[in-house]
Design a protein around this motif. Structure first.
Motif, PDB file in Angstrom:
ATOM      1  N   VAL A 194       0.335  -0.792  -0.438  1.00  0.00           N
ATOM      2  CA  VAL A 194       0.170   0.008   0.529  1.00  0.00           C
ATOM      3  C   VAL A 194       0.622   1.470   0.267  1.00  0.00           C
ATOM      4  CG1 VAL A 194      -1.989   1.573   1.312  1.00  0.00           C
ATOM      5  CG2 VAL A 194      -2.026  -1.116   0.895  1.00  0.00           C
ATOM      6  N   PRO A 195       2.019   0.924   0.593  1.00  0.00           N
ATOM      7  CA  PRO A 195       2.714   2.625   0.940  1.00  0.00           C
ATOM      8  C   PRO A 195       3.284   2.645  -0.467  1.00  0.00           C
ATOM      9  CG  PRO A 195       3.729   0.902   2.047  1.00  0.00           C
ATOM     10  CD  PRO A 195       2.560   0.266   1.564  1.00  0.00           C
ATOM     11  N   PHE A 196       3.416   2.046  -0.890  1.00  0.00           N
ATOM     12  CA  PHE A 196       4.449   1.938  -1.923  1.00  0.00           C
ATOM     13  C   PHE A 196       3.039   2.383  -3.448  1.00  0.00           C
ATOM     14  CE2 PHE A 196       5.371   0.315  -6.531  1.00  0.00           C
ATOM     15  CZ  PHE A 196       7.157   0.964  -7.002  1.00  0.00           C
ATOM     16  N   MET A 197       2.436   2.017  -3.425  1.00  0.00           N
ATOM     17  CA  MET A 197       1.233   2.370  -4.333  1.00  0.00           C
ATOM     18  C   MET A 197       0.908   4.265  -4.249  1.00  0.00           C
ATOM     19  SD  MET A 197      -1.304  -0.992  -5.022  1.00  0.00           S
ATOM     20  CE  MET A 197      -1.539  -0.787  -3.197  1.00  0.00           C
ATOM     21  N   LEU A 198       0.538   4.286  -2.336  1.00  0.00           N
ATOM     22  CA  LEU A 198       0.421   5.775  -2.668  1.00  0.00           C
ATOM     23  C   LEU A 198       1.738   6.430  -2.688  1.00  0.00           C
ATOM     24  CD1 LEU A 198      -1.469   5.176   0.523  1.00  0.00           C
ATOM     25  CD2 LEU A 198      -2.228   5.584  -0.999  1.00  0.00           C
ATOM     26  N   LYS A 199       3.331   6.187  -2.485  1.00  0.00           N
ATOM     27  CA  LYS A 199       3.721   7.318  -3.221  1.00  0.00           C
ATOM     28  C   LYS A 199       4.562   7.248  -4.771  1.00  0.00           C
ATOM     29  CE  LYS A 199       9.050   7.805  -1.964  1.00  0.00           C
ATOM     30  NZ  LYS A 199       9.917   7.084  -1.550  1.00  0.00           N
ATOM     31  N   HIS A 200       3.716   5.672  -5.247  1.00  0.00           N
ATOM     32  CA  HIS A 200       4.955   6.709  -6.613  1.00  0.00           C
ATOM     33  C   HIS A 200       2.752   6.588  -7.662  1.00  0.00           C
ATOM     34  CE1 HIS A 200       8.345   5.826  -5.660  1.00  0.00           C
ATOM     35  NE2 HIS A 200       7.876   4.094  -5.422  1.00  0.00           N
ATOM     36  N   SER A 201       2.188   5.881  -7.024  1.00  0.00           N
ATOM     37  CA  SER A 201       0.570   6.229  -8.387  1.00  0.00           C
ATOM     38  C   SER A 201      -0.595   6.046  -7.217  1.00  0.00           C
ATOM     39  CB  SER A 201       1.076   4.675  -9.070  1.00  0.00           C
ATOM     40  OG  SER A 201       0.461   3.198  -8.005  1.00  0.00           O
ATOM     41  N   ASP A 202      -1.306   5.154  -7.372  1.00  0.00           N
ATOM     42  CA  ASP A 202      -2.748   5.118  -6.642  1.00  0.00           C
ATOM     43  C   ASP A 202      -2.771   3.249  -5.747  1.00  0.00           C
ATOM     44  OD1 ASP A 202      -4.547   4.115  -8.580  1.00  0.00           O
ATOM     45  OD2 ASP A 202      -3.021   6.076  -9.809  1.00  0.00           O
ATOM     46  N   LEU A 203      -3.892   3.386  -5.750  1.00  0.00           N
ATOM     47  CA  LEU A 203      -4.557   2.110  -5.476  1.00  0.00           C
ATOM     48  C   LEU A 203      -5.339   1.330  -6.388  1.00  0.00           C
ATOM     49  CD1 LEU A 203      -5.293   2.929  -1.334  1.00  0.00           C
ATOM     50  CD2 LEU A 203      -3.086   2.607  -2.270  1.00  0.00           C
ATOM     51  N   PHE A 204      -5.248   2.065  -7.877  1.00  0.00           N
ATOM     52  CA  PHE A 204      -5.668   1.282  -8.471  1.00  0.00           C
ATOM     53  C   PHE A 204      -4.427   1.230  -9.821  1.00  0.00           C
ATOM     54  CE2 PHE A 204     -10.054   3.283  -7.011  1.00  0.00           C
ATOM     55  CZ  PHE A 204     -10.842   2.068  -7.511  1.00  0.00           C
ATOM     56  N   ASP A 205      -3.408   1.273  -9.470  1.00  0.00           N
ATOM     57  CA  ASP A 205      -2.342   1.166 -10.391  1.00  0.00           C
ATOM     58  C   ASP A 205      -2.227   0.402 -11.125  1.00  0.00           C
ATOM     59  OD1 ASP A 205       0.189   2.189 -11.018  1.00  0.00           O
ATOM     60  OD2 ASP A 205       1.143   0.269  -9.974  1.00  0.00           O
ATOM     61  N   GLU A 206      -2.333  -0.716 -10.661  1.00  0.00           N
ATOM     62  CA  GLU A 206      -2.909  -2.591 -10.957  1.00  0.00           C
ATOM     63  C   GLU A 206      -4.052  -2.685 -12.192  1.00  0.00           C
ATOM     64  OE1 GLU A 206       0.088  -4.647 -10.435  1.00  0.00           O
ATOM     65  OE2 GLU A 206       0.802  -3.536  -8.739  1.00  0.00           O
ATOM     66  N   LEU A 207      -4.924  -2.030 -12.491  1.00  0.00           N
ATOM     67  CA  LEU A 207      -5.971  -1.900 -13.885  1.00  0.00           C
ATOM     68  C   LEU A 207      -4.877  -2.004 -14.713  1.00  0.00           C
ATOM     69  CD1 LEU A 207      -9.262  -0.205 -11.625  1.00  0.00           C
ATOM     70  CD2 LEU A 207      -8.497  -2.556 -11.836  1.00  0.00           C
ATOM     71  N   PRO A 208      -6.006  -2.358 -15.836  1.00  0.00           N
ATOM     72  CA  PRO A 208      -5.451  -2.259 -17.261  1.00  0.00           C
ATOM     73  C   PRO A 208      -5.396  -0.617 -17.102  1.00  0.00           C
ATOM     74  CG  PRO A 208      -6.663  -4.308 -16.901  1.00  0.00           C
ATOM     75  CD  PRO A 208      -6.404  -3.843 -16.019  1.00  0.00           C
ATOM     76  N   GLU A 209      -4.859  -0.269 -18.223  1.00  0.00           N
ATOM     77  CA  GLU A 209      -4.875   1.308 -19.108  1.00  0.00           C
ATOM     78  C   GLU A 209      -6.830   1.373 -19.152  1.00  0.00           C
ATOM     79  OE1 GLU A 209      -2.680   5.203 -21.937  1.00  0.00           O
ATOM     80  OE2 GLU A 209      -2.319   2.795 -21.613  1.00  0.00           O
ATOM     81  N   SER A 210      -7.122   0.735 -20.241  1.00  0.00           N
ATOM     82  CA  SER A 210      -8.283   1.546 -20.011  1.00  0.00           C
ATOM     83  C   SER A 210      -9.428   1.701 -18.910  1.00  0.00           C
ATOM     84  CB  SER A 210      -8.788   0.301 -21.002  1.00  0.00           C
ATOM     85  OG  SER A 210      -8.666   0.368 -22.256  1.00  0.00           O
ATOM     86  N   TYR A 211      -8.834   0.975 -18.002  1.00  0.00           N
ATOM     87  CA  TYR A 211      -9.755   0.930 -16.958  1.00  0.00           C
ATOM     88  C   TYR A 211      -8.938   1.433 -15.835  1.00  0.00           C
ATOM     89  CZ  TYR A 211     -12.664  -2.759 -18.397  1.00  0.00           C
ATOM     90  OH  TYR A 211     -13.346  -3.819 -19.176  1.00  0.00           O
ATOM     91  N   HIS A 212      -8.256   2.204 -15.805  1.00  0.00           N
ATOM     92  CA  HIS A 212      -7.403   3.249 -15.123  1.00  0.00           C
ATOM     93  C   HIS A 212      -8.138   4.557 -15.530  1.00  0.00           C
ATOM     94  CE1 HIS A 212      -4.172   5.095 -12.707  1.00  0.00           C
ATOM     95  NE2 HIS A 212      -4.267   4.688 -12.088  1.00  0.00           N
ATOM     96  N   ASP A 213      -9.063   5.038 -15.051  1.00  0.00           N
ATOM     97  CA  ASP A 213      -9.675   6.103 -15.682  1.00  0.00           C
ATOM     98  C   ASP A 213     -10.739   6.643 -14.772  1.00  0.00           C
ATOM     99  OD1 ASP A 213     -11.078   7.527 -18.193  1.00  0.00           O
ATOM    100  OD2 ASP A 213     -12.467   6.508 -17.384  1.00  0.00           O
ATOM    101  N   SER A 214     -11.060   7.785 -14.564  1.00  0.00           N
ATOM    102  CA  SER A 214     -11.982   8.668 -13.017  1.00  0.00           C
ATOM    103  C   SER A 214     -12.885   8.032 -14.128  1.00  0.00           C
ATOM    104  CB  SER A 214     -11.100   9.678 -13.461  1.00  0.00           C
ATOM    105  OG  SER A 214     -11.990  10.283 -14.833  1.00  0.00           O
ATOM    106  N   ALA A 215     -13.464   8.524 -14.992  1.00  0.00           N
ATOM    107  CA  ALA A 215     -15.122   7.799 -15.510  1.00  0.00           C
ATOM    108  C   ALA A 215     -15.741   7.144 -14.722  1.00  0.00           C
ATOM    109  CB  ALA A 215     -14.837   8.611 -16.727  1.00  0.00           C
ATOM    110  N   TYR A 216     -14.944   5.507 -15.171  1.00  0.00           N
ATOM    111  CA  TYR A 216     -15.083   4.182 -14.586  1.00  0.00           C
ATOM    112  C   TYR A 216     -14.879   4.406 -14.029  1.00  0.00           C
ATOM    113  CZ  TYR A 216     -13.759  -0.325 -13.877  1.00  0.00           C
ATOM    114  OH  TYR A 216     -14.575  -1.664 -12.887  1.00  0.00           O
ATOM    115  N   LEU A 217     -14.046   4.456 -12.919  1.00  0.00           N
ATOM    116  CA  LEU A 217     -13.662   4.105 -11.384  1.00  0.00           C
ATOM    117  C   LEU A 217     -14.739   4.961 -11.015  1.00  0.00           C
ATOM    118  CD1 LEU A 217      -9.728   4.948 -11.884  1.00  0.00           C
ATOM    119  CD2 LEU A 217     -11.414   2.486 -11.225  1.00  0.00           C
ATOM    120  N   ASP A 218     -15.745   6.047 -11.203  1.00  0.00           N
ATOM    121  CA  ASP A 218     -16.048   6.875 -10.338  1.00  0.00           C
ATOM    122  C   ASP A 218     -17.349   6.234 -10.145  1.00  0.00           C
ATOM    123  OD1 ASP A 218     -17.306   9.000  -8.797  1.00  0.00           O
ATOM    124  OD2 ASP A 218     -17.942   9.959 -10.875  1.00  0.00           O
ATOM    125  N   ARG A 219     -17.984   4.867 -10.744  1.00  0.00           N
ATOM    126  CA  ARG A 219     -18.904   4.202 -11.058  1.00  0.00           C
ATOM    127  C   ARG A 219     -18.854   2.807  -9.860  1.00  0.00           C
ATOM    128  NH1 ARG A 219     -18.364   7.111 -15.218  1.00  0.00           N
ATOM    129  NH2 ARG A 219     -20.476   7.353 -17.274  1.00  0.00           N
TER     130      ARG A 219
END
Length: 719
Positions: free
Chosen positions: A352-377
């Protein structure tokens, strides 16, 4: 000779169990809760360790086995259980189709003319002949005619297959085009009916703690090894079965059972690999107009959903976004609706601290799903890193609902809406958006239906699950804010009727505040506190320039959440005990091995920081073990070993027993008093394994929920 009846032939009659009035009464249930479960829900519960006992090498879902056990072994009578197990074993041995024995089963059908099998059946429409044709997955036979009435009664046969008990007949024909296999009868393996009013009435017989433990045992786990928060996380996994159009994500380490519930728990859920889904399979096939999975299943779960480099279909992502937001999808000019909940589970490769420091907690998702419009749902994010890796000792041998029974209960409650049940007591924050509010409401409603189906909950009980629901949505929104800087900050929390504001934080926010509150741009990349990119050298230099001076010791009260990590005696207690030469510990529960180990670890912390030439007196006031002379003897042995070990470091431990003490505290001549809500016993169970980091370093252990209060009694020794 009298012909012996095949046990499988009785399945259609749904017997409650083996009727043997002369069977001797077996040993009593293992716990008071197990006895109560059997008294109140007799016939609808089964001993959970029986599944492994009967499964053998049959690759069959647990709900199929428990369906059979529910017919023959739903009892607490040992003789009935053993007889039932033998019946189920015989049914599986004689009628479950193993792929490598398919030819033998086909021979049995031919020789006997009619034979019963247990197999996964899928049906397709043959448009050319205008007929429905079944395919048996393990038996390997196809094109068996199925009546339209059967399809109307069981439409899921058209999608991905359903486990069934079937009678198959064989009639050879000279016409090579005629399939010799004939479907005599077919029955999907699921409960035919149940009494919901009786379920609600029976719920009232249990306290909330007992009911939650019953549900955890129904999932298959021993509730004694789970804290309250860990139990709630397991129950959130059930919400998609009880709540329509619920969008849930769980990302975490491997081996934590993320997909188990969606593959084994219910006949109303479908687990598919994230890489195997297509628009026609999931939503609708334009060539024939046939509905996809969302039209037939209550829950569609995507396994192995994570993976940055996974190829994704943009059309699928777009239609999924629309469905998750509007409960509908478009097929040309026609818009169709569905009720299936969507679940996304995947593994993380960083902590968790690595993801929070370098990206976010959705870091592992495929690029098409690493999208605010999708995640907001997404309505809720289960923190999979809080869930323990599944170990053999975590499975229970107590009683729980036959999974098919509880699956039908949850399905029947999908029409109900409990989302407003908190509004008599609390009001959500005014700047929480409609989409955030919907996520909170659906999680709250789901937990209410699972834990309080009768709708009867106190204000404190309602607040507990409201906070949990708010946290689940906050985890989603906070990560979206890191991805898309154009979104506005939200204050997540609620007010009580007196107007008192109660903020909600996520556990990882409390553990890693320096990393959690970083903001990033919409393009991603490493996130920073000001939203820009970073330069390691420059940031290191800046950190040196603004290095804060040591702050005075905190005075007041602090609370720690269940499952929180990063807590140790070194950080929690040592600053207040530094340079103390006289320490008095009052803790009534230094009785068992792990409690004595806690005391030893505090001694170790003191030993590492004291001057070797100094002596420290530690006076422990505790109470004797009340479980009998043998337990008292063990307690004495543990304390004597701690005393001898402490002497090597110049720490003198004296112990006094007092049966009247209750409060827990540490008072030292450093000038501080520390009131500990749980005493030294703040850590959850962990494997005492040489190769487990948690066994060596307290900061890697999960804690129980507890509070600590620091009171300055004098300025002696404080600096």
């Amino acid at each position: 000779m009298t012909e012996q009846t095949d046990p499988a032939e009785a399945v259609d009659d749904f017997p409650d169990g083996v009727d043997d009035a002369s069977a001797p009464t077996g040993p009593p249930a293992k716990s008071a809760l197990d006895r109560k479960i059997n008294d109140v829900f007799g016939g609808a519960v089964v001993r959970k360790d029986l599944v492994k006992a009967v499964k053998g090498n049959a690759i069959v879902p647990s709900f199929v086995l428990e369906y059979l056990l529910g017919q023959y072994a739903a009892s607490d009578d040992e003789a009935t259980i053993q007889s039932g197990i033998e019946s189920v074993r015989k049914i599986l041995a004689d009628h479950y189709v193993h792929r490598n024995q398919a030819e033998l089963i086909k021979s049995n059908i031919r020789e006997k003319g009619r034979y019963r099998v247990i197999d996964k059946v899928q049906v397709q429409l043959n448009e050319k002949d205008d007929t429905y044709e079944a395919e048996f997955a393990n038996l390997g036979i196809k094109q068996i005619l199925v009546s339209p009435a059967t399809i109307k009664a069981h439409p899921k046969l058209l999608v991905s297959g359903v486990w069934c008990i079937c009678d198959i007949e064989y009639q050879h024909s000279e016409n090579a085009r005629v399939v010799p296999w004939i479907l005599g009868s077919i029955k999907p393996i699921q409960l035919s009916n149940f009494d919901f009013d009786g379920y609600i009435t029976s719920r009232r017989e249990f306290t909330t703690d007992e009911w939650i433990d019953l549900l955890i045992q129904s999932i298959g786990f021993d509730p004694e090894l789970f804290g309250r928060r860990a139990k709630l996380i397991q129950l959130v996994r059930l919400i998609p079965f009880v709540e329509r159009n619920y969008n849930l994500v769980e990302l975490g380490p491997k081996g934590t059972g993320k997909s188990h519930i969606f593959s084994e728990f219910s006949p109303h859920g479908m687990l598919i690999s994230g890489g195997e889904v297509t628009v026609p399979k999931l939503f609708v096939n334009n060539s024939n107009g046939r509905l996809g999975l969302v039209g037939y299943w209550d829950v569609v779960a995507f396994d192995e959903f994570a993976g940055k480099k996974k190829r994704t279909d943009k059309a699928l992502v777009d239609i999924m976004k629309n469905y998750m937001a509007n409960k509908s999808f478009s097929r040309g000019l026609e818009t169709l609706g569905a009720e299936a909940s969507m679940v996304f589970v995947g593994n993380t490769s960083h902590n968790v601290p690595f993801m929070l420091k370098h990206s976010d907690l959705f870091d592992e998702l495929p690029e098409s799903y690493h999208d605010s419009a999708y995640l907001d749902r997404l309505h809720c994010y289960i923190p999979g890193w809080e869930v323990d890796t599944i170990r053999s000792e975590m499975f229970c041998d107590g009683y729980g609902f036959v999974v098919d029974y509880i699956a039908e209960v949850l399905k029947s409650m999908r029409d109900a809406d409990y989302s407003d049940r908190y509004q008599d007591h609390f009001t959500l924050g005014s700047d929480i958006s409609t989409r955030d509010r919907d996520g909170i409401h659906k999680t709250f409603s789901g937990l209410m239906k699972i834990i309080y189906p009768h709708g009867e909950a106190t204000e404190d009980q309602i607040e507990e699950i409201l906070r949990f629901a708010v946290e689940g949505r906050k985890r989603v929104k906070d990560q979206i804010l890191r991805i898309d800087s154009t979104m506005a900050d939200v204050k997540f929390g609620y007010s009580d009727k007196a107007g008192e504001w109660r903020a909600v934080t996520t556990l990882e926010e409390d553990e890693y505040p320096a990393y959690y509150h970083q903001r990033g741009g919409a393009t991603g990349g490493e996130v920073t506190t000001d939203g820009g990119s970073t330069d390691d050298t420059a940031s290191t230099a800046a950190a040196v320039e603004v290095a804060p001076k040591p702050e005075p010791l905190f005075e007041g009260h602090r609370d720690f959440q269940e499952n929180q990590r990063g807590v140790s005696y070194e950080g929690l207690l040592l600053p207040y005990l530094r340079r103390a030469t006289d320490i008095r510990i009052v803790d009534p529960y230094i009785r068992q091995f792990h409690q004595a180990r806690n005391l030893m670890e505090l001694i170790e912390v003191i030993a590492r920081t004291k001057d070797p030439a100094d002596e420290v007196k530690v006076f422990l006031v505790t109470s004797e073990n009340t479980e009998g002379p043998e337990k008292i003897q063990k307690q004495m042995e543990f304390l004597l070993r701690v005393k001898k070990a402490a002497e090597v470091a110049g720490i003198n431990l004296d112990v006094k027993f007092d049966a009247t003490i209750h409060d827990r505290s540490i008072v030292a001549n450093s000038g501080w008093r520390i009131n500990l809500g749980r005493g030294l016993d703040i850590f959850q169970y962990f494997a005492s394994d040489t190769f487990e980091l948690a066994a060596k370093l307290q900061s890697y252990r999960q804690v129980k929920a507890f509070g600590v209060t620091y009171i300055r009694e004098s300025t002696v020794g404080d600096g």
